[in-house]
Design an enzyme around this catalytic site. Structure first.
Site, PDB file in Angstrom:
ATOM      1  N   ASP A  31     -13.732 -35.053  43.673  1.00 34.23           N
ATOM      2  CA  ASP A  31     -14.341 -33.719  43.807  1.00 34.23           C
ATOM      3  C   ASP A  31     -15.791 -33.732  43.321  1.00 34.23           C
ATOM      4  O   ASP A  31     -16.148 -34.502  42.427  1.00 34.23           O
ATOM      5  CB  ASP A  31     -13.512 -32.720  42.991  1.00 34.23           C
ATOM      6  CG  ASP A  31     -13.838 -31.282  43.361  1.00 34.23           C
ATOM      7  OD1 ASP A  31     -14.499 -31.053  44.392  1.00 34.23           O
ATOM      8  OD2 ASP A  31     -13.426 -30.377  42.604  1.00 34.23           O
ATOM      9  N   HIS A  48     -21.217 -36.243  50.518  1.00 32.68           N
ATOM     10  CA  HIS A  48     -20.064 -37.003  51.013  1.00 32.68           C
ATOM     11  C   HIS A  48     -20.449 -38.459  51.255  1.00 32.68           C
ATOM     12  O   HIS A  48     -19.673 -39.376  51.011  1.00 32.68           O
ATOM     13  CB  HIS A  48     -19.491 -36.360  52.274  1.00 32.68           C
ATOM     14  CG  HIS A  48     -18.979 -34.964  52.029  1.00 32.68           C
ATOM     15  ND1 HIS A  48     -18.084 -34.689  51.019  1.00 32.68           N
ATOM     16  CD2 HIS A  48     -19.253 -33.777  52.632  1.00 32.68           C
ATOM     17  CE1 HIS A  48     -17.817 -33.386  51.011  1.00 32.68           C
ATOM     18  NE2 HIS A  48     -18.523 -32.816  51.973  1.00 32.68           N
ATOM     19  N   LEU A 143      -4.350 -49.739  48.899  1.00 34.50           N
ATOM     20  CA  LEU A 143      -5.290 -48.616  48.974  1.00 34.50           C
ATOM     21  C   LEU A 143      -4.716 -47.588  49.933  1.00 34.50           C
ATOM     22  O   LEU A 143      -4.537 -47.866  51.128  1.00 34.50           O
ATOM     23  CB  LEU A 143      -6.661 -49.094  49.480  1.00 34.50           C
ATOM     24  CG  LEU A 143      -7.629 -47.948  49.821  1.00 34.50           C
ATOM     25  CD1 LEU A 143      -7.928 -47.088  48.594  1.00 34.50           C
ATOM     26  CD2 LEU A 143      -8.922 -48.498  50.403  1.00 34.50           C
TER      27      LEU A 143
HETATM   28  C1  FPP Z   1     -14.551 -32.927  47.605  1.00 31.58           C
HETATM   29  O1  FPP Z   1     -15.848 -32.566  47.200  1.00 31.58           O
HETATM   30  C2  FPP Z   1     -14.616 -34.040  48.541  1.00 31.58           C
HETATM   31  C3  FPP Z   1     -14.146 -34.018  49.831  1.00 31.58           C
HETATM   32  C4  FPP Z   1     -13.512 -32.827  50.421  1.00 31.58           C
HETATM   33  C5  FPP Z   1     -14.295 -35.179  50.726  1.00 31.58           C
HETATM   34  C6  FPP Z   1     -14.126 -36.522  50.098  1.00 31.58           C
HETATM   35  C7  FPP Z   1     -14.739 -37.507  50.984  1.00 31.58           C
HETATM   36  C8  FPP Z   1     -15.420 -38.623  50.595  1.00 31.58           C
HETATM   37  C9  FPP Z   1     -15.555 -39.065  49.197  1.00 31.58           C
HETATM   38  C10 FPP Z   1     -16.110 -39.479  51.592  1.00 31.58           C
HETATM   39  C11 FPP Z   1     -15.276 -40.148  52.618  1.00 31.58           C
HETATM   40  C12 FPP Z   1     -14.158 -40.919  52.071  1.00 31.58           C
HETATM   41  C13 FPP Z   1     -13.799 -42.143  52.465  1.00 31.58           C
HETATM   42  C14 FPP Z   1     -12.447 -42.609  52.074  1.00 31.58           C
HETATM   43  C15 FPP Z   1     -14.678 -43.053  53.233  1.00 31.58           C
HETATM   44  P1  FPP Z   1     -16.390 -31.110  47.554  1.00 31.58           P
HETATM   45  O2  FPP Z   1     -17.137 -31.187  48.827  1.00 31.58           O
HETATM   46  O3  FPP Z   1     -15.262 -30.135  47.533  1.00 31.58           O
HETATM   47  O4  FPP Z   1     -17.367 -30.872  46.356  1.00 31.58           O
HETATM   48  P2  FPP Z   1     -17.759 -29.452  45.738  1.00 31.58           P
HETATM   49  O5  FPP Z   1     -16.517 -28.925  45.055  1.00 31.58           O
HETATM   50  O6  FPP Z   1     -18.834 -29.800  44.765  1.00 31.58           O
HETATM   51  O7  FPP Z   1     -18.237 -28.566  46.831  1.00 31.58           O
END
Ligand code: FPP
Length: 244
Positions: A31, A48, A143
């Site tokens: 997150d 991301h 993984l």
């Molecule tokens: C949450 O942060 C994150 C996600 C919804 C996406 C996670 C994706 C990645 C780490 C990249 C792709 C992954 C792989 C496996 C290649 P948020 O956007 O909710 O953060 P915020 O709460 O600060 O808005």
């Protein structure tokens, strides 16, 4: 210099702790990507993208210190409700990573598995998921990438599967065996970044006895040291599994 000595000591400590095999499976709720980008005045998709880079580093580091099973929450059933551009940017990163795994999973000994309702993905992408899972099935570093994943959705899916097989009553083992994670050990430790204290529909069934660890670090800032801190905290906990 002092910093690198400190991080070598921190890593060595994790390796020593993990050698008892008590922490086999670590799961991450990645997150804070959006906030990381917003704080830098960047569009969220950059968060991301840096988050994907952090994910690769963390997976490698976990394997190197002796954690044999890593699961990440990459995209939830609820994440489709984000703006289309953001959803596409995450999907693009996932497909890029799929390509990367196709090239390097043998070298890295990764046993890759995609958990979630994969029916929402294009057939050609699903075929690539399946082919990668099959090709890497005998590798040692597990993984698991949760995509279009929701814990409640997973349980409903499992129960419906058991009903369709004609079951009229089920055991805990039946449900565990019908989940997307069938065959995996339950997570010993769930780490959530970015200062939120909830598990957001992640591994609901499997986390019954997981230790939970929360850190304020935003996911793209996640370092080896942050993993070491989570490992150290896990080894301070007394796990009783309901016993005394
Ligand atoms: C949450 O942060 C994150 C996600 C919804 C996406 C996670 C994706 C990645 C780490 C990249 C792709 C992954 C792989 C496996 C290649 P948020 O956007 O909710 O953060 P915020 O709460 O600060 O808005």
């Amino acid at each position: 210099m002092a910093g690198s000595v400190r991080s070598a000591a921190s890593r060595e400590n994790s390796v020593r702790l993990l050698s008892d095999g008590r922490l086999r499976h670590i799961a991450f709720i990645m997150d804070g990507n959006g906030r990381w980008a917003e704080r830098r005045g960047m569009p969220r998709r950059f968060g991301h993208s840096y988050g994907a880079a952090a994910f690769k580093k963390v997976v490698r580091y976990c394997g190197d210190i002796g954690i044999t099973c890593v699961t990440v929450y990459a995209f939830s059933t609820e994440n489709w409700q984000r703006p289309e551009a953001e959803v596409s940017s995450i999907m693009k990163l996932l497909v890029e990573y799929l390509g990367e795994c196709e090239r390097t999973a043998d070298r890295d000994r990764l046993k890759v598995r995609f958990i979630g309702d994969l029916s929402r993905f294009e057939p050609d992408v699903r075929d690539r998921f399946t082919a990668l899972e099959k090709r890497t099935a005998d590798h040692e570093r597990e993984l698991n990438i949760a995509i279009n994943y929701g814990g409640r959705d997973e349980i409903v899916h499992a129960v419906n599967r058991l009903i369709s097989e004609g079951r009229t009553s089920v055991t805990e083992e039946d449900i565990s065996g019908a989940l997307y994670t069938a065959g995996l050990p339950d997570p010993d430790l769930i780490v959530r970044t970015a200062g939120e204290y909830r598990t957001s529909n992640f591994l609901m069934w499997q986390s019954a006895y997981s230790e939970l660890y929360f850190t304020d670090t935003l996911w793209p800032d996640m370092t080896d040291r942050d993993v070491d801190l989570a490992v150290e905290e896990f080894y301070r906990r007394k796990r009783r599994f309901g016993r005394v």
